[in-house]
Design a protein around this motif. Sequence first.
Motif, PDB file in Angstrom:
ATOM      1  N   TYR A  68     -14.714   0.673 -29.959  1.00  0.00           N
ATOM      2  CA  TYR A  68     -15.573   1.686 -29.134  1.00  0.00           C
ATOM      3  C   TYR A  68     -14.528   2.072 -27.874  1.00  0.00           C
ATOM      4  O   TYR A  68     -14.430   1.001 -27.238  1.00  0.00           O
ATOM      5  CB  TYR A  68     -16.947   1.101 -28.683  1.00  0.00           C
ATOM      6  CG  TYR A  68     -17.619   1.160 -27.253  1.00  0.00           C
ATOM      7  CD1 TYR A  68     -17.773   2.603 -26.894  1.00  0.00           C
ATOM      8  CD2 TYR A  68     -17.784   0.058 -26.724  1.00  0.00           C
ATOM      9  CE1 TYR A  68     -18.454   2.709 -25.663  1.00  0.00           C
ATOM     10  CE2 TYR A  68     -18.454   0.259 -25.389  1.00  0.00           C
ATOM     11  CZ  TYR A  68     -18.825   1.469 -24.835  1.00  0.00           C
ATOM     12  OH  TYR A  68     -19.278   1.566 -23.720  1.00  0.00           O
ATOM     13  N   SER A  74     -24.123  -3.480 -21.560  1.00  0.00           N
ATOM     14  CA  SER A  74     -22.851  -3.222 -22.065  1.00  0.00           C
ATOM     15  C   SER A  74     -22.778  -2.675 -23.215  1.00  0.00           C
ATOM     16  O   SER A  74     -23.721  -2.997 -24.102  1.00  0.00           O
ATOM     17  CB  SER A  74     -22.049  -4.488 -22.211  1.00  0.00           C
ATOM     18  OG  SER A  74     -20.655  -4.309 -22.426  1.00  0.00           O
ATOM     19  N   GLY A  75     -21.969  -1.628 -23.638  1.00  0.00           N
ATOM     20  CA  GLY A  75     -22.139  -1.216 -24.988  1.00  0.00           C
ATOM     21  C   GLY A  75     -21.924  -2.016 -26.227  1.00  0.00           C
ATOM     22  O   GLY A  75     -22.723  -1.990 -26.858  1.00  0.00           O
ATOM     23  N   SER A  76     -20.772  -2.698 -26.102  1.00  0.00           N
ATOM     24  CA  SER A  76     -20.633  -3.582 -27.044  1.00  0.00           C
ATOM     25  C   SER A  76     -21.890  -4.633 -27.608  1.00  0.00           C
ATOM     26  O   SER A  76     -22.043  -5.219 -28.549  1.00  0.00           O
ATOM     27  CB  SER A  76     -19.240  -4.142 -27.052  1.00  0.00           C
ATOM     28  OG  SER A  76     -19.172  -4.942 -25.898  1.00  0.00           O
TER      29      SER A  76
END
Length: 330
Positions: free
Chosen positions: A16, A137-139
């Motif tokens: 990502y 957080s995206g991840s």
Amino acid sequence: MKATATANSNIALVKYWGKRNNELNLPNNSSISMSLNKLYTTTTVEFSNGIKTDSLIIDGKKASKEEIERTSKHLSIVRKLARKEIFARVESKNNFPKSAGLASSASGFAALSLAATKALDLHLDRKELSILARQGSGSASRSIEGGFVEWVKGSLEDGSDSYAKAIAPNDHWPELTMIVAVLTKKEKKTGSNAGMEKTPATSPFYKCWLDTVEQDLEKTKKAILEKNFSLLGKTAEMNCLKMHSTMLTTEPHLIYWEPETIKVIKEVLSLREQGTECYFTIDAGPQVKVLCMKKNSEKIKKYFSAMKEVKEIFVCTAGEGAKLTEKDLF
Ligand code: DP6
């Protein structure tokens, strides 16, 4: 109003990098990761009427102002869901160095999301938890589920279709091993958030990244489902190098590698040339993660442990998803 959760960190096989919405962490591309059973965060959250502000301890130390703000912002989303104006004491513990490219924000925000929602008696399902964790957080959206997961980018503006789905559970491919070589425990200068903000606008290679990522996602899913190690390793290694090409060509440039990183990359290539099949992947930091089959893991671990550049080593297989535990940190 107190709960504790643990979540494993995850490492992306298809990365990502780049957001279409910074506020909600909505990505430009989907990504695929493997949960790591040996790297995890434990977080205890206690809401109480008696306190006037959120507090945060990470690994026994008072967190920085930025870390507290980021956590508080996340807790406010949970407060809003629960319709409660109440602050929390949070304590978090990683069993690995934080902010050095080992995805501590992924396990951290996944554990925080589960613990905080449980503490306020909200019962979110896995999809809702993934959407919540993504905003921290995206991840982290990928650390709610265990095993192998795909975070689908989605297209809606509110992010309600951008969350992680299971591809295969953690016992699907027990031979697949990821060896994490910690080369330096220094915290990185530019975090992923600040780094990936610049890449889409400045790297001439970013378009190429987006043009080829769909193929990488398809190949990786196929490789996981068919347990095709060569296909998985080749695709993951190339995907990592493509992401780093966009980082290197960002203005100002993002060079996350240290000299030790290159040394380990070269060793992986030389092991492969000698017939031990293994591949590398690297995130926004200097550490190298090596993919191999279980039958070779002991040999590769010994090989890397003998290098002076390698400070610590974790031999991981696919881990479980985030879960609640009775073992409170305070
Ligand atoms: C290179 O999830 O840490 O590790 O959403 O801004 O918190 P934010 O970023 P983060 O970025 C991870 C980037 C990466 C690739 C990946 O894990 O997919």
